[in-house]
Enzyme design. Structure first.
Site, short mmCIF file in Angstrom:
data_model
loop_
_atom_site.label_atom_id
_atom_site.label_comp_id
_atom_site.label_asym_id
_atom_site.label_seq_id
_atom_site.Cartn_x
_atom_site.Cartn_y
_atom_site.Cartn_z
N GLY A 28 1.15 -19.19 -3.12
CA GLY A 28 0.49 -19.33 -4.26
C GLY A 28 -0.80 -18.86 -4.23
O GLY A 28 -1.96 -19.73 -4.15
N ASP A 31 5.49 -16.33 -6.75
CA ASP A 31 4.40 -17.15 -7.46
C ASP A 31 4.50 -17.28 -8.94
O ASP A 31 3.86 -18.06 -9.27
CB ASP A 31 3.27 -16.41 -6.78
CG ASP A 31 3.06 -16.19 -5.30
OD1 ASP A 31 3.66 -17.26 -4.69
OD2 ASP A 31 2.13 -15.94 -4.87
N GLY A 62 0.51 -5.78 -8.23
CA GLY A 62 0.24 -4.74 -7.68
C GLY A 62 1.34 -3.47 -7.84
O GLY A 62 0.97 -2.36 -8.18
N THR A 63 2.54 -3.80 -7.66
CA THR A 63 3.50 -2.95 -7.89
C THR A 63 3.77 -2.32 -9.26
O THR A 63 3.89 -1.07 -9.33
CB THR A 63 5.02 -3.28 -7.16
OG1 THR A 63 4.79 -3.75 -5.95
CG2 THR A 63 6.00 -2.25 -7.38
N TYR A 111 7.36 -18.11 5.10
CA TYR A 111 8.26 -17.17 5.39
C TYR A 111 9.83 -17.44 5.10
O TYR A 111 10.64 -16.65 5.04
CB TYR A 111 8.05 -16.27 6.67
CG TYR A 111 6.60 -15.82 6.84
CD1 TYR A 111 6.44 -14.65 6.00
CD2 TYR A 111 5.41 -16.33 7.26
CE1 TYR A 111 4.94 -14.01 5.81
CE2 TYR A 111 4.06 -15.77 7.12
CZ TYR A 111 4.01 -14.79 6.51
OH TYR A 111 2.58 -14.20 6.37
N GLU A 118 -1.32 -22.13 -1.00
CA GLU A 118 -2.07 -21.33 -0.06
C GLU A 118 -3.53 -20.82 -0.89
O GLU A 118 -4.59 -20.71 0.15
CB GLU A 118 -1.45 -20.08 0.30
CG GLU A 118 -1.14 -18.96 -0.63
CD GLU A 118 -0.51 -17.93 -0.25
OE1 GLU A 118 -0.42 -17.72 0.97
OE2 GLU A 118 0.31 -17.22 -0.96
N GLY A 174 0.89 -1.23 0.02
CA GLY A 174 0.13 0.01 -0.04
C GLY A 174 0.73 1.19 -0.09
O GLY A 174 2.13 1.26 -0.39
N THR A 214 8.17 -11.69 -8.14
CA THR A 214 7.12 -12.39 -7.31
C THR A 214 7.43 -14.08 -7.35
O THR A 214 7.95 -14.29 -8.43
CB THR A 214 5.50 -12.51 -7.89
OG1 THR A 214 4.87 -13.39 -7.23
CG2 THR A 214 5.44 -12.57 -9.28
#
EC number: 2.7.1.11
Length: 549
Positions: A321, A277, A248-249, A432, A376, A222, A275
């Site tokens: 993911g 992912d 998003g970036t 993580y 996930e 954000g 990413t």
């Protein structure tokens, strides 16, 4: 200059081109008006969204055309000797790499302005050329003089192996290849543009950061206020912005680029997609993915040891993911010890005949142990049916996911209790741990190439997202990598290989398969830039249909 090109069909009708000449002339007049008031860097990536005809004549809209073959034999002297563009619009500098001792033996080091890379490399015999992207690499002439460059680097979103490597190579590449001395780091993501002091970066200060995980600049989700960010860029005299982050970036980078273009600022915006992912569209893969798969294998190995060491043992591993199951799929294929892989793209069910619970029971009776890998984002619809939840979002606007691993653990335990069957389940969540480790050798090399490609494009005055397409580094328009998401195609041979390797059922109905095929068909349609004309839309449709056949 457009960062992508739709090449004209080889069988294009001359009469059709003549009919379009009037419309093309109007487009050129409009583009000319934009160029006179806009900057080279801003219009560099998106200024002329692809048109189907007369493209090659319009390649050098704002960045100068390359010298003619006879001129290439003449070396330009070093220093600030400027040459005006053939169209009389820009002043440019000779690329300092031409006198760099490290590149003196490289043959044809500079990339031709006309070089392109196709998005689709496998086509039918009679297919049209389809969508092409501009090839990445150093240009013979650059837009920014090295002593006038003031560059900044920012990392956003979640952690990923290789972030520090990209930062290091951006700093060292700008300094060593282009003699740039003013390089700054933006701390703590997008909000750092207007809430933090800039961190000076030098090759010495970043020399060994690639050996550490995370990012030395800090990151956050954000905090994207486009006008405040561009105000800060303008006030500080920044003219090159390197943005490292995921989907998003890159959307944020596109908004920054549009605001910069609107204001007519001479600023290049270079996005470097990140990413683990691997869900960024268009590109072959994102950096950090190889490292994530390698580390995920270690978690699977641990789960396999635990499962084999207990009576009716089950090892359950949850991998990242959210929307795409690439890590789960590739780690499963690499491991060979996995009995079942569950990903967001492939629906599954639990209780009915032939469901997951019945399959687990059968597998335990056969092998006495089992390993399950789950992404996930898998099974979120099943959790929603059994647990009341609110649709909450994180700071990046992503929907907060419930823990599919924990939910599966309880469902499996409850099932075997009803069956009065002894079993032991071990749940491992290395999420993580995977994100925070340093990148491996493969990703380190990839990060270096991405960083250098980004530098060459920014120095030439482009704005873009850099990425590898069909094994070649390219400059891709922002809107293309943000309008869709890369997902595992369950109708593809790779997913079939996984099903064959694990011997698991597909859990798919014919309706699921039909929907997947339709989604693949729609995904092959290239997105349109904002404000594209009807004729351009028709061109994109023709290109998409020919590329997908």
């Amino acid at each position: 200059m457009a960062s992508h090109i739709i090449l004209p069909p080889e069988d294009a009708d001359d009469n059709h081109h003549r009919e379009e000449d009037g419309e093309e002339e109007e487009e050129r007049e409009e583009l000319g008006a934009r160029r006179r008031g806009a900057c080279a860097a801003g219009a560099g990536a998106q200024g002329g969204a692809a048109v189907l005809g007369h493209v090659r004549a319009d390649l050098a809209r704002l960045v100068p055309e390359p010298p003619r073959p006879a001129q290439r034999l003449l070396r330009q002297p070093r220093g600030r000797r400027l040459r005006q563009d053939l169209r009389g619009r820009l002043w440019t500098y000779p690329n300092p790499l031409q006198d760099h001792p490290a590149y003196s033996t490289v043959k044809q080091y500079f990339v031709n302005e006309d070089d392109t890379v196709p998005q689709k490399v496998v086509v039918q015999k009679n297919s049209r050329r389809g969508v092409h992207f501009r090839r990445a690499g150093p240009r013979q002439r650059i837009y920014f003089g090295p002593d006038e460059v003031k560059a900044c680097i920012v990392t956003c979103g979640g952690l990923c192996p290789g972030l520090n490597t990209v930062i290091r190579e951006l700093v060292c590449g700008l300094s060593h290849m282009y003699n740039v001395n003013s390089i700054f780091g933006i701390q703590n993501g997008y909000k750092g543009f207007y809430s933090s002091n800039y961190l000076p970066l030098t090759p010495k200060s970043v020399n060994d950061i690639h050996k550490r995980g995370g990012t030395i600049l800090g990151t956050s989700r954000g905090g994207h206020d486009t006008k405040k960010i561009v105000d800060n860029i303008q006030d500080r005299g920044i003219n090159q912005v390197y943005i490292i982050g995921g989907d998003g970036t890159q959307k944020g980078a596109y908004e920054i680029f549009k605001e910069i273009r609107k204001r007519g600022l001479k600023v290049s915006v270079a996005g470097i997609p990140k990413t683990i992912d691997n869900d960024i569209a268009i590109i072959d893969k994102s950096f950090g993915f190889d490292t994530a798969v390698e580390e995920a294998q270690r978690a699977i190995d641990s789960a396999h040891v635990e499962a084999c060491s207990a009576e009716n043992g089950i090892g359950l591993v949850k991998l990242t993911g959210r929307y795409s199951g690439f890590i789960a799929m590739y780690a499963t294929l690499a491991s060979r010890d996995v009995d079942c892989c569950l990903i967001p793209e492939s629906p599954f069910y639990m209780d009915r005949e032939g469901g997951l619970l019945e399959y687990i029971e059968r597998r335990l009776k056969e092998n006495k142990h089992m390993v399950i890998v789950v992404a996930e984002g898998a099974g979120q619809d099943l959790i929603a049916k059994s647990i009341a939840k609110s649709d909450q979002q994180d700071a990046s606007g992503n929907k907060l996911l419930l823990d599919i691993g924990l939910w599966l653990t309880h469902k499996i335990k409850d099932y075997f209790k009803t069956k009065k069957m002894e079993m032991t389940i071990k749940y491992i969540d290395p999420t993580y741990m995977i994100r925070a480790i340093p990148s491996n050798a493969s990703d380190n090399v990839y990060c270096t190439l991405l960083a250098h490609s980004a530098i060459h494009g920014a120095m030439a005055g482009y704005s873009f997202t850099v990425g590898m397409v069909n094994g070649r580094h390219t400059y891709i328009p922002f809107y293309r990598v943000t309008s869709t998401r890369n997902k595992v195609k369950i109708t593809d041979r790779m997913w079939a290989r996984l099903l064959s390797s694990t011997n698991q059922p597909s859990f798919l109905s014919q309706k699921d398969i039909d929907e997947a095929r339709e989604a693949d068909r729609l995904a092959n349609k290239p997105p349109l830039p904002t404000g594209a004309s009807h004729r351009v839309a028709s061109s994109f449709e023709q290109s998409a249909s020919s590329s997908s056949n």
